[in-house]
Design a protein around this motif. Structure first.
Motif, PDB file in Angstrom:
ATOM      1  N   ARG A 244      -1.620  23.483   7.667  1.00  0.00           N
ATOM      2  CA  ARG A 244      -1.094  23.388   6.308  1.00  0.00           C
ATOM      3  C   ARG A 244      -2.243  23.007   5.385  1.00  0.00           C
ATOM      4  O   ARG A 244      -2.077  22.268   4.405  1.00  0.00           O
ATOM      5  CB  ARG A 244       0.038  22.362   6.203  1.00  0.00           C
ATOM      6  N   ALA A 245      -3.420  23.530   5.717  1.00  0.00           N
ATOM      7  CA  ALA A 245      -4.585  23.254   4.874  1.00  0.00           C
ATOM      8  C   ALA A 245      -4.376  23.776   3.462  1.00  0.00           C
ATOM      9  O   ALA A 245      -4.935  23.239   2.500  1.00  0.00           O
ATOM     10  CB  ALA A 245      -5.841  23.873   5.490  1.00  0.00           C
ATOM     11  N   ALA A 252      -5.673  19.304  -3.801  1.00  0.00           N
ATOM     12  CA  ALA A 252      -7.000  18.842  -4.202  1.00  0.00           C
ATOM     13  C   ALA A 252      -7.336  19.330  -5.602  1.00  0.00           C
ATOM     14  O   ALA A 252      -7.859  18.573  -6.440  1.00  0.00           O
ATOM     15  CB  ALA A 252      -8.050  19.320  -3.201  1.00  0.00           C
ATOM     16  N   GLU A 253      -7.038  20.589  -5.873  1.00  0.00           N
ATOM     17  CA  GLU A 253      -7.315  21.137  -7.209  1.00  0.00           C
ATOM     18  C   GLU A 253      -6.456  20.457  -8.271  1.00  0.00           C
ATOM     19  O   GLU A 253      -6.923  20.160  -9.376  1.00  0.00           O
ATOM     20  CB  GLU A 253      -7.076  22.642  -7.218  1.00  0.00           C
ATOM     21  N   MET A 318      -0.678  13.663   1.008  1.00  0.00           N
ATOM     22  CA  MET A 318      -0.696  14.863   1.844  1.00  0.00           C
ATOM     23  C   MET A 318      -1.875  14.852   2.811  1.00  0.00           C
ATOM     24  O   MET A 318      -1.753  15.286   3.961  1.00  0.00           O
ATOM     25  CB  MET A 318      -0.747  16.101   0.954  1.00  0.00           C
ATOM     26  N   LEU A 319      -3.001  14.364   2.335  1.00  0.00           N
ATOM     27  CA  LEU A 319      -4.184  14.307   3.188  1.00  0.00           C
ATOM     28  C   LEU A 319      -3.976  13.346   4.356  1.00  0.00           C
ATOM     29  O   LEU A 319      -4.264  13.678   5.516  1.00  0.00           O
ATOM     30  CB  LEU A 319      -5.388  13.883   2.353  1.00  0.00           C
ATOM     31  N   VAL A 333       3.364  17.482  10.341  1.00  0.00           N
ATOM     32  CA  VAL A 333       2.562  18.268   9.402  1.00  0.00           C
ATOM     33  C   VAL A 333       3.421  19.259   8.637  1.00  0.00           C
ATOM     34  O   VAL A 333       3.308  19.398   7.420  1.00  0.00           O
ATOM     35  CB  VAL A 333       1.436  19.009  10.154  1.00  0.00           C
ATOM     36  N   SER A 334       4.302  19.948   9.345  1.00  0.00           N
ATOM     37  CA  SER A 334       5.066  21.026   8.707  1.00  0.00           C
ATOM     38  C   SER A 334       6.124  20.516   7.743  1.00  0.00           C
ATOM     39  O   SER A 334       6.469  21.209   6.788  1.00  0.00           O
ATOM     40  CB  SER A 334       5.734  21.894   9.777  1.00  0.00           C
TER      41      SER A 334
END
Length: 516
Positions: A244-245, A252-253, A318-319, A333-334
């Motif tokens: 889920r990168a 991040a953006e 999220m990170l 993660v999902s």
């Protein structure tokens, strides 16, 4: 330890599993599964149905189901609505994929044995989440676009209005609101370019990845990806279900954008504060004090800055939720790691709309701004340059002489426009320098708003240079609008073809968008 035999499956759950004897506990259902189900039914169901329709088309292509069976499955999926499926620990283990499968099976005129053969929830879920995230990104980019264009419009209207620019929170040089908001506009265009690259980078379909190692049947993953508006399939099956990168890349953006927004709004807050009074907002965007009737507050600015902080907090959430997890399909993660994706974009949308309204309604006190410029020795840098260029004074020495002159003018109570050539001549003489014409450098440096027109370099505060930059930005925004429109159209065209290939008439369903 060998598994114990399953002798008595509970209720309809026996149709779903032969491995465990019991359905989910009431605690697990109430605290985790049912809330997750409601969320997915509200926001991901259109994307789940789009994925199921693509699978039906592939079954038909491979000859595993007939054209009429595919059409019937498509019609049933097309009619799936939020209230058509419910979380039921007995019937569907409170899982939306099982619930949707059973919804279709109940409506079929006759059983279709091959439907759902060679299938996993893992890639189906990963794909639905990606499509939902992509839609949120498209909508978020539109809100950034509107804010950037609002800043661009304000910049064009205020390119010649002088104001005090600051460094280290101290009066530094003459700028204009147009110059400042051209920087805001520039940053938003830059952000939109980065978001566009992020969109293109993540727009790979996980469908066909299976549980983790791919699938047994010859699925046409390229065709499936195209129907879902993706630029291709995710090349590696494990990445398709484990990663889920893309959530982190988007977040991040957005976090970086939030940091920029907080800095911009901090300046607006400063300029609107009592000691400055450079700008004002209309009453409908203002607040009052419950105790001090003389006050007009701007809490909307505080809201913008406060909400911008949440954007970075969501990214960190999220990170941290993904780090130190095995690289395979994991609920941690999902499901958990992306739980705040929608709140993040909701917050982003609110922040951008509020800031856009502020920029569109800013009013400037031009007299106060011009007066502030006239009271500050903002031309010290230009004075040093003039001493070097006109009198051949070594530049560092020229800096010292300019500073000495300003101190002497302050001590004499002189405003900047009241130039005193004798004071400059004296300051230069202290360094063994005789000036031939001390008046010209002073007149050039300390002419208030005129200092703007001493700038020559591209990107400077000179109004003509600002207008040139704004023209370039206007062209950039037109290109960006076309680029983002092309992405939206590709997604919509692919999804539209799904229904056409199934012989459906259009309407609800088919992955129309967030909350569709």
């Amino acid at each position: 330890m060998s598994p114990s035999p399953d002798r008595s499956p509970v209720g309809e759950a026996g149709r779903l599993t032969g491995r465990i004897r019991s359905t989910p506990s009431r605690l697990l259902h109430d605290e985790v599964l049912e809330p997750q189900f409601r969320y997915e039914a509200a926001y991901l169901l259109p994307w789940y149905t789009a994925v199921e329709k693509v699978f039906a088309l592939e079954y038909r292509r491979m000859g595993l189901i007939t054209a009429s069976q595919a059409a019937e499955i498509g019609r049933l999926l097309h009619g799936a609505a939020r209230d058509g499926i419910t979380a039921d620990p007995q019937a569907n283990m409170s899982d939306i994929a099982f619930a949707l499968e059973q919804y279709v099976e109940r409506g079929l005129s006759e059983p279709v044995a091959a439907w759902h053969v060679d299938r996993s929830r893992n890639d189906m879920q990963s794909t639905a989440q990606l499509l939902f995230g992509r839609q949120l990104l498209l909508e978020g980019a539109e809100s950034v676009m509107e804010f950037g264009l609002a800043a661009h419009r304000l910049a064009t209207l205020t390119t010649d209005l002088p104001m005090v620019g600051q460094t280290h929170l101290q009066a530094a040089q003459t700028i204009t609101p147009g110059y400042y908001f051209a920087a805001v506009s520039q940053q938003m265009a830059h952000t939109l370019r980065r978001l566009l690259a992020t969109h293109d980078g993540i727009n790979l379909s996980p469908l066909g990845s299976g549980a983790m190692t791919g699938q047994d049947l010859p699925w046409d993953r390229d065709a499936m990806a195209a129907l879902l508006g993706c630029r291709g399939p995710q090349p590696h099956a494990l990445t398709g279900v484990a990663s889920r990168a893309w959530v982190l890349e988007i977040a991040a953006e957005v976090s970086l954008l939030g940091s920029s927004l907080s800095r911009f709004v901090s300046d607006v807050m400063t300029w609107g504060s009592g000691p400055y009074g450079y700008l004002a907002l209309p009453d409908e965007l203002s607040g009052i004090s419950s105790a001090m009737p003389q006050k007009k507050n701007y809490p909307v600015l505080e809201r913008i800055r406060g909400k911008s902080a949440h954007l970075s907090a969501y990214y960190l959430d999220m990170l941290l939720a993904q780090r130190a997890t095995p690289f395979t399909n994991m609920v941690e993660v999902s499901k958990e790691a992306g739980a705040n994706l929608l709140p993040m974009f909701t917050t982003l949308g609110t922040t951008m709309r509020l800031f856009t309204a502020v920029v569109e309604n800013l009013g400037f006190d031009e007299d106060r701004m011009r007066s502030a410029v006239e009271q500050e020795f903002l031309g010290g840098f230009t004075l040093a340059n003039q001493l070097t260029l006109r009198e051949s004074v070594p530049w560092r020495t020229a800096q010292v002489i300019a500073g000495r002159y300003i101190l002497a003018a302050h001590a004499a109570g002189l405003p900047p426009h009241r130039i005193a050539p004798d004071l400059l001549r004296t300051a230069a003489a202290e360094h063994g320098i005789t000036l031939a014409d001390p008046e010209t450098p002073l007149a050039t440096a300390f002419r208030g708003a005129g200092e703007l027109y001493e700038k020559r370099s591209a990107g400077s505060a000179h109004p003509d240079r600002v207008r040139e930059l704004l023209d370039e930005q206007g062209a950039e925004y037109r290109d960006l609008r076309a680029e983002w429109s092309a992405r939206r159209e590709r997604a919509e065209a692919g999804l539209g073809r799904i229904d056409a290939l199934l012989g459906l008439d259009g309407g609800a369903g088919g992955g129309r968008g967030a909350g569709a």
